[in-house]
Write a protein that holds these residues in place. Structure first.
Motif, mmCIF file in Angstrom:
data_model
loop_
_atom_site.group_PDB
_atom_site.id
_atom_site.type_symbol
_atom_site.label_atom_id
_atom_site.label_comp_id
_atom_site.label_asym_id
_atom_site.label_seq_id
_atom_site.Cartn_x
_atom_site.Cartn_y
_atom_site.Cartn_z
ATOM 1 N N THR A 116 -14.820 -23.275 7.669
ATOM 2 C CA THR A 116 -14.711 -21.837 6.727
ATOM 3 C C THR A 116 -13.592 -21.077 6.796
ATOM 4 N N ARG A 117 -12.688 -20.874 6.073
ATOM 5 C CA ARG A 117 -11.291 -20.019 6.119
ATOM 6 C C ARG A 117 -11.482 -18.301 6.624
ATOM 7 N N ARG A 118 -10.249 -19.133 7.221
ATOM 8 C CA ARG A 118 -9.952 -17.726 7.704
ATOM 9 C C ARG A 118 -8.534 -17.341 8.039
ATOM 10 N N ARG A 119 -8.167 -16.142 8.555
ATOM 11 C CA ARG A 119 -7.259 -15.671 8.443
ATOM 12 C C ARG A 119 -6.078 -15.408 9.776
ATOM 13 N N TRP A 120 -4.631 -15.118 10.430
ATOM 14 C CA TRP A 120 -4.098 -15.239 12.012
ATOM 15 C C TRP A 120 -3.296 -13.335 10.813
ATOM 16 N N ASN A 121 -3.684 -12.266 11.473
ATOM 17 C CA ASN A 121 -2.726 -11.580 10.697
ATOM 18 C C ASN A 121 -1.596 -11.521 11.832
ATOM 19 N N PRO A 122 -0.465 -10.965 11.800
ATOM 20 C CA PRO A 122 0.965 -10.923 12.186
ATOM 21 C C PRO A 122 -0.126 -9.123 12.452
ATOM 22 N N ASN A 123 1.304 -9.526 13.809
ATOM 23 C CA ASN A 123 1.034 -7.455 14.947
ATOM 24 C C ASN A 123 2.017 -6.993 13.626
ATOM 25 N N ILE A 124 1.517 -6.015 13.080
ATOM 26 C CA ILE A 124 2.217 -4.648 12.225
ATOM 27 C C ILE A 124 2.185 -3.422 12.302
ATOM 28 N N GLN A 125 3.031 -3.222 12.766
ATOM 29 C CA GLN A 125 3.552 -1.640 13.132
ATOM 30 C C GLN A 125 4.147 -0.786 11.528
ATOM 31 N N HIS A 126 3.207 0.519 11.837
ATOM 32 C CA HIS A 126 4.693 0.964 10.605
ATOM 33 C C HIS A 126 5.499 2.293 11.586
ATOM 34 N N ARG A 127 6.719 1.985 11.993
ATOM 35 C CA ARG A 127 7.331 2.967 12.526
ATOM 36 C C ARG A 127 8.879 3.910 11.384
ATOM 37 N N ARG A 128 8.774 5.174 12.185
ATOM 38 C CA ARG A 128 9.997 5.287 11.337
ATOM 39 C C ARG A 128 11.405 5.381 12.643
ATOM 40 N N TYR A 129 12.330 5.310 11.868
ATOM 41 C CA TYR A 129 13.542 4.835 12.683
ATOM 42 C C TYR A 129 14.909 6.213 11.879
ATOM 43 N N TRP A 130 15.495 6.594 12.964
ATOM 44 C CA TRP A 130 16.202 7.575 12.290
ATOM 45 C C TRP A 130 17.541 6.289 11.685
ATOM 46 N N LEU A 131 18.104 6.942 10.719
ATOM 47 C CA LEU A 131 19.264 6.233 9.852
ATOM 48 C C LEU A 131 20.808 6.603 10.111
ATOM 49 N N ALA A 171 -0.417 -7.788 4.333
ATOM 50 C CA ALA A 171 -0.021 -7.563 5.800
ATOM 51 C C ALA A 171 1.970 -8.120 6.192
ATOM 52 N N HIS A 172 2.714 -8.121 6.197
ATOM 53 C CA HIS A 172 4.152 -8.426 6.233
ATOM 54 C C HIS A 172 5.273 -7.932 6.888
ATOM 55 N N CYS A 173 5.879 -8.938 7.799
ATOM 56 C CA CYS A 173 7.321 -7.841 8.558
ATOM 57 C C CYS A 173 8.321 -7.950 7.207
ATOM 58 N N GLN A 174 9.116 -6.786 7.447
ATOM 59 C CA GLN A 174 10.567 -6.322 6.603
ATOM 60 C C GLN A 174 11.233 -6.939 7.038
ATOM 61 N N LEU A 175 11.685 -7.090 8.630
ATOM 62 C CA LEU A 175 12.685 -7.796 8.891
ATOM 63 C C LEU A 175 12.458 -9.606 9.317
ATOM 64 N N THR A 176 11.217 -9.825 9.882
ATOM 65 C CA THR A 176 11.807 -11.084 9.549
ATOM 66 C C THR A 176 10.656 -11.961 8.678
ATOM 67 N N GLY A 177 9.787 -11.508 8.382
ATOM 68 C CA GLY A 177 9.394 -12.104 6.426
ATOM 69 C C GLY A 177 7.937 -13.066 6.909
ATOM 70 N N VAL A 178 7.788 -12.168 8.442
ATOM 71 C CA VAL A 178 6.342 -13.305 8.760
ATOM 72 C C VAL A 178 5.204 -12.576 8.203
ATOM 73 N N LYS A 179 4.678 -13.340 7.700
ATOM 74 C CA LYS A 179 2.730 -13.207 7.017
ATOM 75 C C LYS A 179 1.468 -14.087 6.996
ATOM 76 N N PRO A 180 0.669 -13.422 7.069
ATOM 77 C CA PRO A 180 -0.597 -13.746 7.512
ATOM 78 C C PRO A 180 -1.042 -15.614 7.316
ATOM 79 N N VAL A 181 -0.760 -16.217 8.157
ATOM 80 C CA VAL A 181 -1.417 -17.610 8.355
ATOM 81 C C VAL A 181 -2.526 -17.962 7.688
ATOM 82 N N PHE A 182 -3.227 -19.083 7.168
ATOM 83 C CA PHE A 182 -4.743 -19.300 7.139
ATOM 84 C C PHE A 182 -4.298 -20.271 7.385
ATOM 85 N N GLY A 183 -6.220 -20.408 8.162
ATOM 86 C CA GLY A 183 -6.033 -21.819 8.436
ATOM 87 C C GLY A 183 -8.454 -21.871 7.435
#
Length: 78
Positions: free
Chosen positions: A25-40, A3-15
């Motif tokens: 124990t290892r874990r990951r923080w996922n970004p709040n990713i949404q799929h959106r349609r826009y009229w261009l 999961a990564h953002c196409q505009l900001t490039g934010v990705k999951p972070v691990f810790g």
């Protein structure tokens, strides 16, 4: 594909999860990713973008045309 953002490039972070006994124990923080349609309007078509919640607010502020230009400048295909 992760999961990564196409505009900001934010990705999951691990810790680490740290328990009360301080075991790690290892874990990951996922970004709040949404799929959106826009009229261009310039291309007369819909584009489907994978965006974080913060990027959706950014598109509301700068407009879809500028956002698509930024995405293409990063080298991603739209």
């Amino acid at each position: 594909m992760s999961a990564h953002c196409q505009l900001t490039g934010v990705k999951p972070v691990f810790g680490n999860n740290v328990s009360h006994s301080h075991r790690r124990t290892r874990r990951r923080w996922n970004p709040n990713i949404q799929h959106r349609r826009y009229w261009l309007p310039s291309e007369n078509r819909l584009v489907r973008l994978t965006l974080s919640a913060r990027a959706i607010k950014t598109i509301d502020k700068i407009g879809i045309e500028n956002a698509v230009a930024r995405i293409r400048a990063r080298g991603e295909k739209v």
